[in-house]
Scaffold this motif. Sequence first.
Motif, PDB file in Angstrom:
ATOM      1  N   ASN A 194     -31.906 -13.746  -3.746  1.00 36.72           N
ATOM      2  CA  ASN A 194     -30.535 -14.294  -3.414  1.00 36.72           C
ATOM      3  C   ASN A 194     -30.439 -15.627  -4.591  1.00 36.72           C
ATOM      4  OD1 ASN A 194     -28.774 -11.615  -3.808  1.00 36.72           O
ATOM      5  ND2 ASN A 194     -28.005 -12.627  -1.679  1.00 36.72           N
ATOM      6  N   THR A 195     -30.705 -16.298  -3.745  1.00 36.66           N
ATOM      7  CA  THR A 195     -31.903 -17.616  -3.814  1.00 36.66           C
ATOM      8  C   THR A 195     -32.591 -18.011  -5.726  1.00 36.66           C
ATOM      9  OG1 THR A 195     -31.922 -18.314  -1.560  1.00 36.66           O
ATOM     10  CG2 THR A 195     -32.550 -19.906  -3.231  1.00 36.66           C
ATOM     11  N   SER A 237     -30.131 -17.373  -8.020  1.00 40.22           N
ATOM     12  CA  SER A 237     -29.059 -18.162  -8.666  1.00 40.22           C
ATOM     13  C   SER A 237     -29.671 -19.877  -8.648  1.00 40.22           C
ATOM     14  CB  SER A 237     -28.469 -18.598  -6.759  1.00 40.22           C
ATOM     15  OG  SER A 237     -29.555 -19.507  -6.021  1.00 40.22           O
ATOM     16  N   LYS A 288     -29.735 -19.329 -12.284  1.00 42.00           N
ATOM     17  CA  LYS A 288     -28.765 -19.257 -12.711  1.00 42.00           C
ATOM     18  C   LYS A 288     -28.295 -21.148 -13.730  1.00 42.00           C
ATOM     19  CE  LYS A 288     -26.080 -15.455 -11.829  1.00 42.00           C
ATOM     20  NZ  LYS A 288     -24.829 -15.498 -10.389  1.00 42.00           N
ATOM     21  N   CYS A 289     -29.811 -21.679 -12.829  1.00 41.69           N
ATOM     22  CA  CYS A 289     -28.984 -23.444 -12.678  1.00 41.69           C
ATOM     23  C   CYS A 289     -30.588 -23.623 -13.524  1.00 41.69           C
ATOM     24  CB  CYS A 289     -29.515 -23.631 -10.929  1.00 41.69           C
ATOM     25  SG  CYS A 289     -27.846 -23.510 -10.190  1.00 41.69           S
ATOM     26  N   ILE A 313     -26.863 -17.886   1.540  1.00 42.33           N
ATOM     27  CA  ILE A 313     -25.653 -18.281   0.346  1.00 42.33           C
ATOM     28  C   ILE A 313     -24.859 -17.305   0.356  1.00 42.33           C
ATOM     29  CG2 ILE A 313     -25.955 -16.852  -2.036  1.00 42.33           C
ATOM     30  CD1 ILE A 313     -28.089 -18.262  -2.697  1.00 42.33           C
ATOM     31  N   GLU A 363     -22.141 -14.526  -1.144  1.00 41.68           N
ATOM     32  CA  GLU A 363     -21.762 -14.318  -2.818  1.00 41.68           C
ATOM     33  C   GLU A 363     -20.182 -14.821  -3.034  1.00 41.68           C
ATOM     34  OE1 GLU A 363     -24.898 -10.367  -3.738  1.00 41.68           O
ATOM     35  OE2 GLU A 363     -23.968 -10.501  -1.145  1.00 41.68           O
ATOM     36  N   ASN A 364     -20.279 -14.849  -4.060  1.00 38.52           N
ATOM     37  CA  ASN A 364     -19.295 -15.370  -4.831  1.00 38.52           C
ATOM     38  C   ASN A 364     -17.885 -14.230  -4.302  1.00 38.52           C
ATOM     39  OD1 ASN A 364     -19.672 -17.318  -5.666  1.00 38.52           O
ATOM     40  ND2 ASN A 364     -20.243 -17.002  -7.784  1.00 38.52           N
ATOM     41  N   GLU A 405     -22.531 -19.667  -4.422  1.00 41.03           N
ATOM     42  CA  GLU A 405     -24.117 -19.211  -5.051  1.00 41.03           C
ATOM     43  C   GLU A 405     -24.650 -20.376  -6.248  1.00 41.03           C
ATOM     44  OE1 GLU A 405     -24.858 -15.412  -7.250  1.00 41.03           O
ATOM     45  OE2 GLU A 405     -22.876 -15.104  -5.717  1.00 41.03           O
ATOM     46  N   GLU A 406     -23.757 -20.964  -6.972  1.00 42.26           N
ATOM     47  CA  GLU A 406     -23.570 -21.787  -7.667  1.00 42.26           C
ATOM     48  C   GLU A 406     -23.978 -23.427  -6.981  1.00 42.26           C
ATOM     49  OE1 GLU A 406     -19.349 -21.703  -7.272  1.00 42.26           O
ATOM     50  OE2 GLU A 406     -20.977 -20.915  -7.129  1.00 42.26           O
ATOM     51  N   GLY A 421     -27.596 -22.902  -5.564  1.00 37.45           N
ATOM     52  CA  GLY A 421     -29.129 -22.761  -6.374  1.00 37.45           C
ATOM     53  C   GLY A 421     -29.125 -24.252  -7.058  1.00 37.45           C
TER      54      GLY A 421
END
Length: 334
Positions: free
Chosen positions: A24-25, A28, A31-32, A143, A145-146, A317-318, A321
């Motif tokens: 998951n990290t 994330s 995505k960053c 994290i 998750e959304n 998550e964001e 990240g």
Amino acid sequence: MKVKYYPCQPHCFAFGGFDMQMLNTMDSVIKCGILASKLDVWSRDSDFDIIHLWGIGTYNYQVIDWSKKAEKFIVATVLLPYFGTIRSKIGHFYRVIFSKSFKQQIRYYEIIDRIIVVNDLQGLMLNKYYKVPFSKIDIIPNIVENQYFEKQELDFGIKYGIRDYVLCTGNISARKNQYNLALACINLKQNLVLIGNILDGELSYGKKLEELVESNHNVLWIKELPKGSEDLVAAYQNCSLFALPSFDETQPISALEATAMNKPVVLMDKSYAHQSYYKDAILCKSHLVKDIEIAINNSLESNNKLIENLEILKCKEENVGKMYRECYFKLFTK
């Protein structure tokens, strides 16, 4: 900046919350804007800047040595014991005095450039017992998750034929104490939903639990649901409370997920339960069935509506990240 992730152990032998956090990290931070990927141990390509280790131990000491020789930055996310009892503290000092392996571990902590833990207490443990300066410690939570911050359309109760239930998710193991939780719910005539596979090496414990479940219709055991799936999130959304009377945890993700969905949480009264993310949790005095019953009753009988715990937003998550991205950039701005 290129980052390579290296797991604690092969996922074919053991896969749990720590391993899910690694994946998951990685998603994330990608995505960053970070070029992150899994380290291919069969590849000779060394075109990367940072190696990110998950866990520290003899299994990856050579990786640390070679990374240092190759002039790579080394980051590690670690889980530490809390030394919550006198016995565990005595055991620590025994290792410090007599154990070469513990001293070796401290030496490798010195080599690593930045070390990440999930909360302040873990940071204090890292500094006090492993001699890591606070200047190279980053505190970044697990994290959530959304999906766990959003309302789901699926009615879990209708689909699975069970309502007003206590929920417990995660691998089935003696450490997590699901058998005693099941006994407590059976005694209280309270519905229980267990979601999780039997952990490798826990087959006898799993069999014992399976026999209990088969003879009691108020316990539903679903062996597996995909992480973050609609059904799994709906299981949280429709439960009366979440319970995890585990002997030992660091920062249980399942309890974070329940907090994100603003559900009552029951945990064991251990060091891991005393975090801001679980500030409203009802705590069991012990792992015994009677004490679990008392904690569940206290939670179910409470008429106080839970106030949303805004601390849990740090686990989105964001946000996680971005914290990892900042950790990586610190290596280039010394």
